[in-house]
Design an enzyme around this catalytic site. Structure first.
Site, mmCIF file in Angstrom:
data_model
loop_
_atom_site.group_PDB
_atom_site.id
_atom_site.type_symbol
_atom_site.label_atom_id
_atom_site.label_comp_id
_atom_site.label_asym_id
_atom_site.label_seq_id
_atom_site.Cartn_x
_atom_site.Cartn_y
_atom_site.Cartn_z
ATOM 1 N N SER A 1 0.831 -1.222 0.000
ATOM 2 C CA SER A 1 0.000 0.000 0.000
ATOM 3 C C SER A 1 0.863 1.270 0.000
ATOM 4 O O SER A 1 0.687 2.147 -0.856
ATOM 5 C CB SER A 1 -0.943 0.003 1.204
ATOM 6 N N ARG B 1 15.274 -1.753 6.751
ATOM 7 C CA ARG B 1 15.998 -2.317 7.889
ATOM 8 C C ARG B 1 17.341 -2.902 7.408
ATOM 9 O O ARG B 1 17.375 -3.667 6.435
ATOM 10 C CB ARG B 1 15.155 -3.443 8.497
ATOM 11 N N LYS C 1 16.123 2.654 15.538
ATOM 12 C CA LYS C 1 16.083 2.249 16.945
ATOM 13 C C LYS C 1 17.478 2.228 17.570
ATOM 14 O O LYS C 1 17.623 1.947 18.752
ATOM 15 C CB LYS C 1 15.433 0.879 17.078
ATOM 16 N N ASN D 1 3.604 2.913 6.429
ATOM 17 C CA ASN D 1 2.468 2.002 6.579
ATOM 18 C C ASN D 1 2.849 0.799 7.435
ATOM 19 O O ASN D 1 2.518 -0.337 7.108
ATOM 20 C CB ASN D 1 1.916 1.554 5.220
ATOM 21 N N ARG E 1 6.821 3.962 18.428
ATOM 22 C CA ARG E 1 7.751 3.157 19.235
ATOM 23 C C ARG E 1 9.200 3.369 18.828
ATOM 24 O O ARG E 1 10.116 3.101 19.583
ATOM 25 C CB ARG E 1 7.386 1.658 19.132
ATOM 26 N N VAL F 1 -3.378 -5.380 9.028
ATOM 27 C CA VAL F 1 -4.297 -5.653 7.915
ATOM 28 C C VAL F 1 -3.536 -5.861 6.611
ATOM 29 O O VAL F 1 -2.612 -5.109 6.301
ATOM 30 C CB VAL F 1 -5.300 -4.480 7.767
ATOM 31 N N ASP G 1 -4.798 -2.467 -0.987
ATOM 32 C CA ASP G 1 -3.410 -1.991 -0.908
ATOM 33 C C ASP G 1 -3.155 -0.843 -1.886
ATOM 34 O O ASP G 1 -2.972 0.307 -1.490
ATOM 35 C CB ASP G 1 -2.446 -3.133 -1.224
ATOM 36 N N GLY H 1 -24.003 -0.199 -12.997
ATOM 37 C CA GLY H 1 -24.642 1.073 -13.344
ATOM 38 C C GLY H 1 -26.081 0.905 -13.797
ATOM 39 O O GLY H 1 -26.703 -0.132 -13.559
ATOM 40 N N GLY H 2 -26.602 1.901 -14.473
ATOM 41 C CA GLY H 2 -28.009 1.904 -14.869
ATOM 42 C C GLY H 2 -28.302 1.108 -16.131
ATOM 43 O O GLY H 2 -29.469 0.962 -16.516
HETATM 44 C C1 LIG Z 1 1.467 -4.897 6.701
HETATM 45 C C2 LIG Z 1 1.557 -5.331 8.145
HETATM 46 C C3 LIG Z 1 0.393 -6.284 8.483
HETATM 47 C C4 LIG Z 1 2.889 -6.082 8.323
HETATM 48 O O1 LIG Z 1 3.086 -6.422 9.682
HETATM 49 P P1 LIG Z 1 4.521 -6.914 10.189
HETATM 50 O O2 LIG Z 1 5.232 -7.640 9.103
HETATM 51 O O3 LIG Z 1 4.291 -7.643 11.453
HETATM 52 O O4 LIG Z 1 5.355 -5.561 10.371
HETATM 53 P P2 LIG Z 1 5.119 -4.345 11.366
HETATM 54 O O5 LIG Z 1 4.496 -3.225 10.623
HETATM 55 O O6 LIG Z 1 4.444 -4.779 12.616
HETATM 56 O O7 LIG Z 1 6.606 -3.866 11.698
HETATM 57 C C5 LIG Z 1 7.493 -4.769 12.291
HETATM 58 C C6 LIG Z 1 8.597 -4.090 13.041
HETATM 59 O O8 LIG Z 1 9.582 -3.661 12.096
HETATM 60 C C7 LIG Z 1 10.206 -2.512 12.645
HETATM 61 N N1 LIG Z 1 10.916 -1.776 11.622
HETATM 62 C C8 LIG Z 1 10.419 -1.248 10.496
HETATM 63 N N2 LIG Z 1 11.399 -0.626 9.808
HETATM 64 C C9 LIG Z 1 12.532 -0.757 10.522
HETATM 65 C C10 LIG Z 1 13.865 -0.322 10.331
HETATM 66 N N3 LIG Z 1 14.219 0.375 9.259
HETATM 67 N N4 LIG Z 1 14.755 -0.647 11.270
HETATM 68 C C11 LIG Z 1 14.400 -1.337 12.348
HETATM 69 N N5 LIG Z 1 13.156 -1.782 12.616
HETATM 70 C C12 LIG Z 1 12.230 -1.484 11.675
HETATM 71 C C13 LIG Z 1 9.028 -1.765 13.221
HETATM 72 O O9 LIG Z 1 9.491 -0.792 14.114
HETATM 73 C C14 LIG Z 1 8.243 -2.881 13.898
HETATM 74 O O10 LIG Z 1 8.781 -3.139 15.162
HETATM 75 P P3 LIG Z 1 7.908 -3.109 16.543
HETATM 76 O O11 LIG Z 1 6.645 -3.836 16.268
HETATM 77 O O12 LIG Z 1 8.799 -3.829 17.498
HETATM 78 O O13 LIG Z 1 7.682 -1.723 16.916
HETATM 79 C C15 LIG Z 1 1.526 -4.095 9.078
HETATM 80 O O14 LIG Z 1 2.663 -3.324 8.817
HETATM 81 C C16 LIG Z 1 0.296 -3.248 8.934
HETATM 82 O O15 LIG Z 1 -0.809 -3.585 9.388
HETATM 83 N N6 LIG Z 1 0.443 -2.074 8.287
HETATM 84 C C17 LIG Z 1 -0.626 -1.108 8.125
HETATM 85 C C18 LIG Z 1 -1.615 -1.538 7.097
HETATM 86 C C19 LIG Z 1 -1.013 -1.814 5.760
HETATM 87 O O16 LIG Z 1 -0.381 -0.987 5.152
HETATM 88 N N7 LIG Z 1 -1.260 -3.032 5.276
HETATM 89 C C20 LIG Z 1 -1.008 -3.380 3.910
HETATM 90 C C21 LIG Z 1 0.343 -3.743 3.640
HETATM 91 S S1 LIG Z 1 0.465 -3.960 1.897
#
Ligand SMILES: CC(C)(COP(=O)(O)OP(=O)(O)OC[C@H]1O[C@@H](n2cnc3c(N)ncnc32)[C@H](O)[C@@H]1OP(=O)(O)O)[C@@H](O)C(=O)NCCC(=O)NCCS
Length: 415
Positions: free
Chosen positions: A18, A38, A75, A96, A104, A137, A168, A246-247
């Site tokens: 997204s 990262r 971090k 996102n 955090r 999500v 997305d 549509g219509g």
């Molecule tokens: C997409 C999604 C479900 C993925 O979840 P996920 O893989 O578990 O990843 P998260 O977003 O929870 O991020 C994981 C961690 O990476 C960390 N991280 C991200 N970039 C980083 C970086 N450059 N350096 C260090 N840590 C980093 C984050 O701080 C997070 O850590 P924390 O949970 O300990 O604070 C989630 O990001 C989300 O719901 N996003 C919003 C909705 C969205 O855009 N969804 C569609 C995606 S296409």
């Protein structure tokens, strides 16, 4: 030639689809998009759905064109300082991650505003404020919670998700609109602002015709739905198969070769004003004089029979022949085009909607270029960056670090 967004610098904290969709469009408009990843890992999609071992996936390469990649961990102590400096010198930050993830890292909105009051801070989340605000999500969750799945599918079948990534990419495109509005507003006020787009909201926006139908349902059956006149309506908008939203009634009908070709179909819309031409083309001149068929109202309860007759005719021709015959008659219709056909379509190559790009590790690949065409700001599609390809360049020229500081940051695992 300068681009529409030349001089706008984007701090891109996006991953998966997204957010990257949004920043890719901004990059095509000419913004300098600095994607933060990262260290050692990068955006998870680099490694997802890989078709070639150890090479950035098409998932990643097709969503991250024209960006610079910087590895940075905010971090760490040094990473935190570098990130704060990037906030200071960028115009827009897009993210996102899961709800609260950027907070955090030590960068809540208040802190970002304090560092740079001109900053536009744009986020995608799954849901807006409410009971699900903390949920993670993905695409299909948004399609299900935004009203798309409940209104898509066969009349008597399961709820269905669509292949179009409306949750997305759809949300990413909405976010682009918000960012551009905020940039214009900043021109007048000098102030940045928060831009938020929830995937549920974006999907619901794209499904607004179904909320229209929900309210119409209170006043009688939805006569253009296949359930009319013999099926039953409940108290919520049902699935409507391939009926037109549509219509003017429309449906998918088979064409010559359908037995062996899963895409030998065409969508035909029986638009009222073009109906006489359509009836004549399929050999039903008789309908035009017959009150049983001649008006839209008379046809409405028997659309299945109308489309069955159209199909008898389309099955004698291939889908492109049908297109060639019906278009000059002003009958709106569209062949079901496969991805194979789209990839080979010369006109899409000519307009830059499908582009071939050269990548140092993968070789040539196809991507979808910018679908939004600006006459004075054409999008030149460049390959996606390798992980951390621009780290030193950005730290030197944008953040202003010297070699010693870069080495120290590397030592700490910050970059
Ligand atoms: C997409 C999604 C479900 C993925 O979840 P996920 O893989 O578990 O990843 P998260 O977003 O929870 O991020 C994981 C961690 O990476 C960390 N991280 C991200 N970039 C980083 C970086 N450059 N350096 C260090 N840590 C980093 C984050 O701080 C997070 O850590 P924390 O949970 O300990 O604070 C989630 O990001 C989300 O719901 N996003 C919003 C909705 C969205 O855009 N969804 C569609 C995606 S296409």
């Amino acid at each position: 030639m300068s681009k529409a967004l030349t001089g706008v610098r984007i701090l891109d904290m996006t991953h998966v689809q997204s957010g990257p969709t949004c920043t890719q469009i901004l990059a095509w408009f000419g913004a300098d998009v600095i994607k933060i990843e990262r260290p050692g890992a990068g955006d998870a999609t680099r490694g997802q759905l890989r078709d070639i071992p150890d090479v950035d996936s098409l998932y990643f390469t097709m969503l991250n064109a024209n960006k610079r990649s910087v590895t940075l961990n905010p971090k760490t102590e040094a990473g935190n300082r570098i990130f704060a400096k990037l906030i200071e010198v960028c115009d827009v930050m897009v993210e996102n991650f899961a709800p609260g993830a950027i907070d955090r890292m030590g960068f809540p909105w208040e802190k970002i505003q304090e560092i740079n009051p001109r900053m536009i801070y744009a986020s995608v989340k799954g849901f807006g404020a409410g009971p699900f605000q903390d949920c993670k999500v993905y695409e299909n969750v948004a399609q299900c919670t935004g009203g798309s799945a409940s209104t898509t599918g066969e009349v008597d079948g399961f709820p269905m998700v669509t292949g179009a990534q409306i949750g997305d990419s759809g949300t990413g495109i909405h976010l682009v609109a918000g960012i551009l509005a905020a940039l214009l507003h900043r021109e007048r006020t000098g102030k940045g602002q928060r831009v938020e787009c929830a995937m549920q909201d974006a999907v619901l926006n794209l499904c607004r015709v179904k909320l229209r139908d929900q309210q119409r349902l209170a006043h009688g059956p939805l006569t253009e739905y296949p359930q009319y006149p013999n099926g039953k309506f409940g108290d919520a908008v049902p699935r409507a198969g391939n009926a037109s939203g549509g219509g003017h009634p429309g449906w998918i009908v088979r064409c010559k070769g359908w037995e062996n070709d899963p895409d030998a179909y065409i969508y035909v819309i029986t638009q009222t004003q073009a109906f006489p031409q359509l009836a004549k083309a399929i050999g039903h001149d008789d309908w035009l004089e017959d009150p049983e068929w001649s008006t839209p109202e008379a046809r409405l309860p028997k659309l299945d029979r109308v489309f069955a007759e159209i199909e008898k005719w389309t099955m004698t021709k291939d889908k492109m022949e049908v297109m060639d015959i019906l278009n000059p008659l002003n009958v709106p219709c569209g062949p079901i085009l496969s991805m194979k056909e789209l990839a080979a379509e010369p006109s899409l190559r000519e307009t830059g909607t499908i582009v071939e790009v050269e990548h140092p590790e993968r070789g040539k690949y196809l991507t979808v270029g910018n679908p939004i065409k600006l006459s004075d700001s054409p999008a030149d599609v460049e390959r996606s960056p390798l992980l951390g390809e621009h780290t030193e360049e950005v730290l030197r020229s944008v953040v202003g670090l010297d070699e010693k500081e870069i080495a120290a940051a590397r030592e700490q695992g910050a970059i």
